[in-house]
Write an enzyme that holds these catalytic residues in place. Sequence first.
Site, short mmCIF file in Angstrom:
data_model
loop_
_atom_site.label_atom_id
_atom_site.label_comp_id
_atom_site.label_asym_id
_atom_site.label_seq_id
_atom_site.Cartn_x
_atom_site.Cartn_y
_atom_site.Cartn_z
N SER A 117 0.86 -1.26 -0.03
CA SER A 117 0.10 -0.11 0.13
C SER A 117 0.83 1.05 0.04
O SER A 117 2.02 1.30 0.37
CB SER A 117 -0.83 0.09 1.20
OG SER A 117 -0.18 0.53 2.21
N ASP A 118 0.48 2.49 -0.61
CA ASP A 118 0.97 3.60 -0.27
C ASP A 118 0.87 3.99 1.43
O ASP A 118 0.24 3.37 1.91
CB ASP A 118 0.39 4.60 -1.31
CG ASP A 118 1.28 5.75 -1.49
OD1 ASP A 118 2.11 6.15 -0.81
OD2 ASP A 118 1.20 6.30 -2.94
N THR A 119 1.36 5.29 1.53
CA THR A 119 1.77 5.38 2.94
C THR A 119 0.39 5.87 3.46
O THR A 119 -0.15 7.14 2.99
CB THR A 119 2.66 6.44 3.26
OG1 THR A 119 4.02 5.99 2.77
CG2 THR A 119 2.77 6.87 4.79
N GLY A 120 -0.33 5.22 4.54
CA GLY A 120 -1.44 5.83 5.13
C GLY A 120 -2.94 5.64 4.72
O GLY A 120 -3.69 6.25 5.06
N PRO A 121 -3.22 4.48 3.73
CA PRO A 121 -4.68 4.65 3.29
C PRO A 121 -5.48 4.11 4.32
O PRO A 121 -6.62 4.37 4.41
CB PRO A 121 -4.37 3.25 2.22
CG PRO A 121 -3.25 2.63 2.68
CD PRO A 121 -2.55 3.68 3.24
#
Length: 680
Positions: free
Chosen positions: A387-391
Amino acid sequence: MSAYLPKSGPLLVACLLAASPAFTQTPIQPALGHRSIRLLTQNGLSFKDLNKNGKLDAYEDWRLPVPTRVQNLLGQMTLDEKVGLMLISTTRMAGDNSLRGGDGKTEITDGFNEEDLVQPNNMFTRKPLPVPIMSAVGTTKGVTQYHLRHFILRANPPAAVIASWTNNLQTLCETSRLGIPAMVASNPRNHVTIDAAVGLSVGKTAFSTWPGELGLAAMRDLKLTRAFADIARQEWAAVGLRKGYMYMADLATEPRWQRIEGTFGEDADLAADMVREIVLGFQGTKLGSTSVAMTTKHFPGGGPQLNGLDSHFDWGKFAHYPGGLFAYHLKPFKAAIAAGTSAIMPYYSAPKAGPAGEFEEVGFSYNKAIIQDLLRKQLGFKGIVNSDTGPIEMMPWGVENLTIPQRYQKALDAGVDLFSGTADPTILLDVVKQGLVPETRIDESVGRLLAEKFALGLFENPYVDVDRARTLVGNATFQQKADLAQRKSIVLLRNTANLLPLAPKTKVYFETYYDNGRSASPVTVYKPTKATNLELVGTKEEADVVVLWLIPTTGGLFASADKPIDLTLSKNKIDLKHVSTLMGSKPTVLAINFSSPWVLSEIEGDAKTVLATFGTTPDALLDIVGGTYKPTGKLPFTIPVSQQAVADNKSDVPGMQEPKGYALFPFGAGLTYGLVRAAK
């Protein structure tokens, strides 16, 4: 073969050895790096006793196929250890205060930062913060209590300090119950860039300095692109960075999107070629002990943002496809998968109903149709979904009404293996304990993560030679190649009066104009740092020719507002009066750094000689201006004719396919000189 391991595809070629009998060839003893554990000897060969039980376990036996080792290690791991392996967060070195906001800078050393830093955020409450907030945890606590083994390094100290720190981190991991080594990732560290914000690029570092990603694409030189990736691989591996949060396979089809600087332009075929060469240069044809694993991003393409607004923010949560070109944006990702990229990162965006209306309007990390049906089943990707940072906590677009445990559940069901942005595994652990997700699903992800570590040889030797890192990173031979790339990245757009190349000994007033908000003046009068065939003077009055290098800037992604950006120069910190005065004083070579496809309508009629740069050095620009190196670069995207043309564009459509009259300078534009002196 166990269900949680790749059954086919290029991710970890070593995994395919499972189909072959073990030890069919005489085993070759690998170098074993260790600090506190003892070695075991069997038939004259050495092995690391990682779990300290005095016997050779299958996961410690480097002769065995990767799937066998993974299965054995999984069987020894507790649920806590598995869940900790599924998180990756920012890690901080001693002296690194970068996540603490107003704290002053201190010297960064190779020690650990033991401070927990979990800041509250309201990114998902429709009141976005200026920048994403990321949690971090003290290093020792993270390794020993939370069982973290994936870390993002954002600090920017000398190479030897990074190398010494990664050795210290691996030493700590070695003392753990099972001795599982750490994986340290980073954003790009090898480029000249304007927006070096957290999560985008580290900026100027000790590593060799190459053009920005757009500049690499402008070279149109795939051989040199592969050389770049191979050189960067050597530098990264030398300091213990074994995973790259890069590169962007997104396409620059929406000129107002503020991450275009990190792309390879608007053309899907060119971007696919670039991504292929970079993956192969960093990883090789398969992951091995000298590879750096790539994380290609942001699936299925972050370029076609609604109004160009970025999905780091609530106001930019939607991607859309008004031109019906969803499939066009997949081409570079297909190339990455074919080349064997180890991981793929989905973007925060949710697909807006429309031509891609078959997809649920939830962020791509929550989107089962995107990850499971498209990425895994249709495209055949068998690797890690990161995942990208912070979803989960910060950008849960489309699932804002779900609880945090429910968000984890939905993302896991969609297919995420590694969650970025949080250092605390407590909630994810509870998700499994409460039965929202079966442990077999956790095993699936942990199996992929362990397989990558085994393929990279980290279980055998995660340590690096600090002295070698000091001398190898950024060495003169590497930089010589990078210098060539900088020159090849520059594009000559207009030479109406044949002003270029300038004759030797021409008196030149060379000024850069860059309002970064930090310097007392945006103007820098350039003095040479090396020999040049031009004579640089200190005032325009002394000059025969003015070279004016404009570096427009939006202020960066995290200075965004909730409205589309205006791409005209005056709206991007360029003083048009100053520019007009200079251009009216003497014959002028106008160079413009394109981190976005700037609209030049305010000055275009007066600009007779125009060069485009994409992150390069003043010396490289002077070599083009003076004819020491002839320009060969080609535009990686279309430069629009007006802001109205920008406003009317279709976000998923490349400029080359927009209606006639859209382009001032089309994709692929680029002139050269006739007879010039020999290139360097």
